[in-house]
Motif scaffolding. Structure first.
Motif, PDB file in Angstrom:
ATOM      1  N   GLY A 148       0.384  -1.111  -0.114  1.00 15.57           N
ATOM      2  CA  GLY A 148      -0.268  -0.111   0.200  1.00 15.57           C
ATOM      3  C   GLY A 148       1.066   1.381   0.492  1.00 15.57           C
ATOM      4  N   PHE A 149       2.450   0.694  -0.199  1.00 19.72           N
ATOM      5  CA  PHE A 149       3.087   2.502  -0.174  1.00 19.72           C
ATOM      6  C   PHE A 149       2.990   3.391  -1.129  1.00 19.72           C
ATOM      7  CE2 PHE A 149       6.980   4.628  -2.410  1.00 19.72           C
ATOM      8  CZ  PHE A 149       7.149   5.103  -1.288  1.00 19.72           C
ATOM      9  N   ASP A 150       1.928   4.736  -0.768  1.00 18.86           N
ATOM     10  CA  ASP A 150       2.221   5.298  -1.595  1.00 18.86           C
ATOM     11  C   ASP A 150       3.036   6.164  -1.846  1.00 18.86           C
ATOM     12  OD1 ASP A 150       1.366   7.801  -3.171  1.00 18.86           O
ATOM     13  OD2 ASP A 150      -0.272   8.409  -1.317  1.00 18.86           O
ATOM     14  N   PRO A 151       3.746   6.961  -3.075  1.00 22.11           N
ATOM     15  CA  PRO A 151       4.987   7.682  -3.393  1.00 22.11           C
ATOM     16  C   PRO A 151       4.652   9.110  -3.170  1.00 22.11           C
ATOM     17  CG  PRO A 151       4.907   6.741  -5.114  1.00 22.11           C
ATOM     18  CD  PRO A 151       3.501   5.500  -4.315  1.00 22.11           C
ATOM     19  N   THR A 152       3.809   9.809  -2.974  1.00 19.31           N
ATOM     20  CA  THR A 152       3.106  11.075  -3.552  1.00 19.31           C
ATOM     21  C   THR A 152       4.081  12.048  -2.879  1.00 19.31           C
ATOM     22  OG1 THR A 152       1.383   9.872  -4.484  1.00 19.31           O
ATOM     23  CG2 THR A 152       1.422  12.473  -3.474  1.00 19.31           C
ATOM     24  N   PRO A 153       3.937  11.398  -1.311  1.00 21.72           N
ATOM     25  CA  PRO A 153       4.753  12.408  -0.031  1.00 21.72           C
ATOM     26  C   PRO A 153       5.847  12.116  -0.197  1.00 21.72           C
ATOM     27  CG  PRO A 153       3.349  10.352   0.805  1.00 21.72           C
ATOM     28  CD  PRO A 153       2.341  10.531  -0.222  1.00 21.72           C
ATOM     29  N   VAL A 154       6.960  11.448  -0.348  1.00 21.20           N
ATOM     30  CA  VAL A 154       8.374  11.384  -0.814  1.00 21.20           C
ATOM     31  C   VAL A 154       8.713  11.853  -1.926  1.00 21.20           C
ATOM     32  CG1 VAL A 154      10.271   9.417  -1.322  1.00 21.20           C
ATOM     33  CG2 VAL A 154       8.132   9.331   0.516  1.00 21.20           C
ATOM     34  N   VAL A 155       7.488  12.194  -2.996  1.00 26.16           N
ATOM     35  CA  VAL A 155       8.409  12.527  -4.170  1.00 26.16           C
ATOM     36  C   VAL A 155       8.406  14.133  -3.895  1.00 26.16           C
ATOM     37  CG1 VAL A 155       7.556  13.610  -6.576  1.00 26.16           C
ATOM     38  CG2 VAL A 155       7.414  11.248  -5.660  1.00 26.16           C
ATOM     39  N   ARG A 156       6.586  14.397  -3.371  1.00 28.84           N
ATOM     40  CA  ARG A 156       7.182  16.186  -3.254  1.00 28.84           C
ATOM     41  C   ARG A 156       8.389  16.162  -1.614  1.00 28.84           C
ATOM     42  NH1 ARG A 156       0.372  15.545  -1.616  1.00 28.84           N
ATOM     43  NH2 ARG A 156       0.065  15.886  -3.712  1.00 28.84           N
ATOM     44  N   GLY A 157       8.318  15.469  -0.666  1.00 30.70           N
ATOM     45  CA  GLY A 157       9.815  15.687  -0.062  1.00 30.70           C
ATOM     46  C   GLY A 157      10.907  16.145  -0.474  1.00 30.70           C
ATOM     47  N   ARG A 176       2.443   0.969 -11.111  1.00 28.42           N
ATOM     48  CA  ARG A 176       3.856   1.573 -11.132  1.00 28.42           C
ATOM     49  C   ARG A 176       4.577   2.707 -10.557  1.00 28.42           C
ATOM     50  NH1 ARG A 176       7.052  -0.940 -14.748  1.00 28.42           N
ATOM     51  NH2 ARG A 176       9.134  -1.571 -12.564  1.00 28.42           N
ATOM     52  N   THR A 177       5.261   3.387  -9.978  1.00 30.57           N
ATOM     53  CA  THR A 177       5.855   4.871 -10.073  1.00 30.57           C
ATOM     54  C   THR A 177       7.649   4.562 -10.153  1.00 30.57           C
ATOM     55  OG1 THR A 177       3.694   5.725  -9.732  1.00 30.57           O
ATOM     56  CG2 THR A 177       5.731   6.783  -9.511  1.00 30.57           C
ATOM     57  N   LEU A 178       8.155   5.318 -11.050  1.00 28.38           N
ATOM     58  CA  LEU A 178       9.774   5.280 -11.129  1.00 28.38           C
ATOM     59  C   LEU A 178       9.525   6.390 -10.523  1.00 28.38           C
ATOM     60  CD1 LEU A 178      12.110   4.654 -11.809  1.00 28.38           C
ATOM     61  CD2 LEU A 178      11.981   6.309 -14.141  1.00 28.38           C
ATOM     62  N   PHE A 179      10.200   6.787  -8.864  1.00 28.23           N
ATOM     63  CA  PHE A 179      10.966   8.419  -8.201  1.00 28.23           C
ATOM     64  C   PHE A 179      12.120   8.470  -8.025  1.00 28.23           C
ATOM     65  CE2 PHE A 179       9.776   5.545  -5.553  1.00 28.23           C
ATOM     66  CZ  PHE A 179      10.033   5.816  -4.480  1.00 28.23           C
ATOM     67  N   SER A 339       8.320   1.773  -7.047  1.00 29.57           N
ATOM     68  CA  SER A 339       7.250   1.055  -6.769  1.00 29.57           C
ATOM     69  C   SER A 339       6.160   0.460  -7.360  1.00 29.57           C
ATOM     70  CB  SER A 339       6.559   2.321  -5.094  1.00 29.57           C
ATOM     71  OG  SER A 339       6.323   3.017  -6.614  1.00 29.57           O
ATOM     72  N   GLY A 340       5.306  -0.490  -6.880  1.00 26.21           N
ATOM     73  CA  GLY A 340       4.192  -1.244  -6.960  1.00 26.21           C
ATOM     74  C   GLY A 340       3.815  -1.859  -6.347  1.00 26.21           C
ATOM     75  N   PRO A 341       3.077  -2.737  -6.638  1.00 22.03           N
ATOM     76  CA  PRO A 341       2.421  -3.550  -6.167  1.00 22.03           C
ATOM     77  C   PRO A 341       3.122  -5.021  -5.527  1.00 22.03           C
ATOM     78  CG  PRO A 341       1.282  -3.738  -8.168  1.00 22.03           C
ATOM     79  CD  PRO A 341       2.535  -2.695  -8.226  1.00 22.03           C
TER      80      PRO A 341
END
Length: 382
Positions: A148-157, A176-179, A339-341
């Motif tokens: 359930g990881f959400d990279p959104t706040p990490v990218v902002r940080g 999946r997200t590349l960040f 990140s991904g499932p």
């Protein structure tokens, strides 16, 4: 209106970024937010990529005439490039953030045992000394469980904290997200002006100001690191020369700082000869540089395939954007994670030359992993 140019601060677009629904790219020249997917570029490999994108621009009939996304390390692997449904741009994020020395949390990152990596570096050094090749970049990958990881706040940080000059959160599809936050510009084209900033030769930073300064000075004087940097800067200059006039290449590298690392860098600039050569065409001509692959490139690729026990995917590729006028920016995809499932994969690499010490290269990659691990709040990974 599908394309919007805003005078708002880039933090407004960061606030609008949501992983899985949009992609964001933050650079010293501004912030770009791509929302939705109007069309995905069907790619067949690095060589045909500029032509495939040009065909999409010619036929899609969409007012957003920009592709955004990422290109993998392997030349025959498919890229993730999309024409977004909506594209918004904004100014840079406030004033340029300061780059302090590593925080106590980063400095406390424990050594991450990796006997396989140490052995691979030792093997590479033997091969280099035997004349098989002159440099190879060997990477490590950490796999972390994170349901359930959400990279959104990490990218902002990462963007707000100044972790790297180029912060990105790219929707790869399929959840999946590349960040990450890369310090290295592969190439940018704005009008007729072209720039690149290859980085090679690194040392971890220290929280002690005197020690941090000593390390920076030592890096500038290091014969091993300057030798490594020369491979990268000369290769980028040679790659740009056929496309540029008045190419300016620094005679000496300078220091580039991130919160975790000091790097040697060379800011290369020039003026493009043919306005029809896009930033993506320039980027594909340069990729991969010796800073992420090695030299000679073909032999280094084979060594990487033999010595690294994982598929790099988008790590050590390139990430950014290019528009129908040819303008664009492409950063080298380092200091990154996917990140991904199935969780997260965090990557870092180091350039190996004849004078490399395996334990020192292990320490360097641990420090580089610290950019993402710190942003994730993960320290005890041993």
């Amino acid at each position: 209106m599908s394309v919007a140019v805003s005078t708002l601060d880039g933090t407004d677009l960061l606030d609008a970024y949501t992983a899985g629904q949009s992609s964001v790219f933050v650079s010293p020249s501004g912030t770009l937010l791509a929302e939705g997917v109007h069309e995905e570029v069907n790619t067949s490999g690095l060589a045909d990529l500029p032509a495939q994108v040009a065909d999409v621009f010619a036929t899609c009939g969409h007012p957003v005439r920009t592709v955004v996304g990422a290109v993998p390390f392997a030349p025959d692997a498919p890229a993730r490039l999309i024409v977004p449904e909506r594209l918004r741009r904004a100014a840079v994020i406030g004033s340029a953030p300061a780059v302090p020395a590593a925080s106590a949390a980063r400095e406390s990152l424990p050594p991450i045992p990796d006997p396989g990596y140490v052995a691979a570096v030792a093997r590479a050094v033997e091969d280099i000394r035997a004349g098989a090749y002159t440099k190879v970049v060997l990477a490590r990958a950490l796999r972390l469980a994170a349901d359930g990881f959400d990279p959104t706040p990490v990218v902002r940080g990462l963007a707000l904290g100044g972790a790297g000059s180029y912060t990105f959160g790219i929707d790869l599809g399929g959840g999946r997200t590349l960040f990450g936050a890369s310090p290295e510009l592969l190439v940018a084209r704005h009008g007729r002006m072209v720039s690149a900033n290859p980085l090679a030769g690194s040392i971890p930073r220290s929280t002690d100001p005197a020690e941090d300064a000593r390390r920076a000075a030592g890096l500038l004087e290091s014969a091993k690191d300057r030798h490594e940097h020369t491979f990268a800067s000369e290769a980028v200059a040679e790659g740009l020369l056929p496309f540029c006039r008045d190419l300016r290449v620094p005679s000496e590298p300078t220091l580039t700082a991130t919160p975790t690392m000091w790097h040697l860098g060379s800011r290369i600039t020039g003026e493009i000869r043919d306005p029809d050569v896009s930033s993506l065409a320039l980027a594909t001509a340069l990729h991969p540089t010796p800073a992420v692959c090695g030299t000679p490139a073909a032999v280094a690729r084979r060594a990487i395939a033999e010595l690294e026990p994982f598929d790099r995917g988008f790590f050590a590729g390139m990430v950014g954007w290019s528009d129908a006028s040819g303008d664009g920016e492409w950063a080298v995809t380092i200091r990154c994670a996917t990140s991904g499932p199935d969780g997260l994969e965090v990557y870092a690499g180091a350039g190996i030359v004849a004078a490399s010490d395996p334990d020192s290269e292990l320490a360097e990659t641990t420090a580089k992993l610290g950019t993402i691990l710190t942003a994730l709040g993960v320290f005890d990974v041993a």
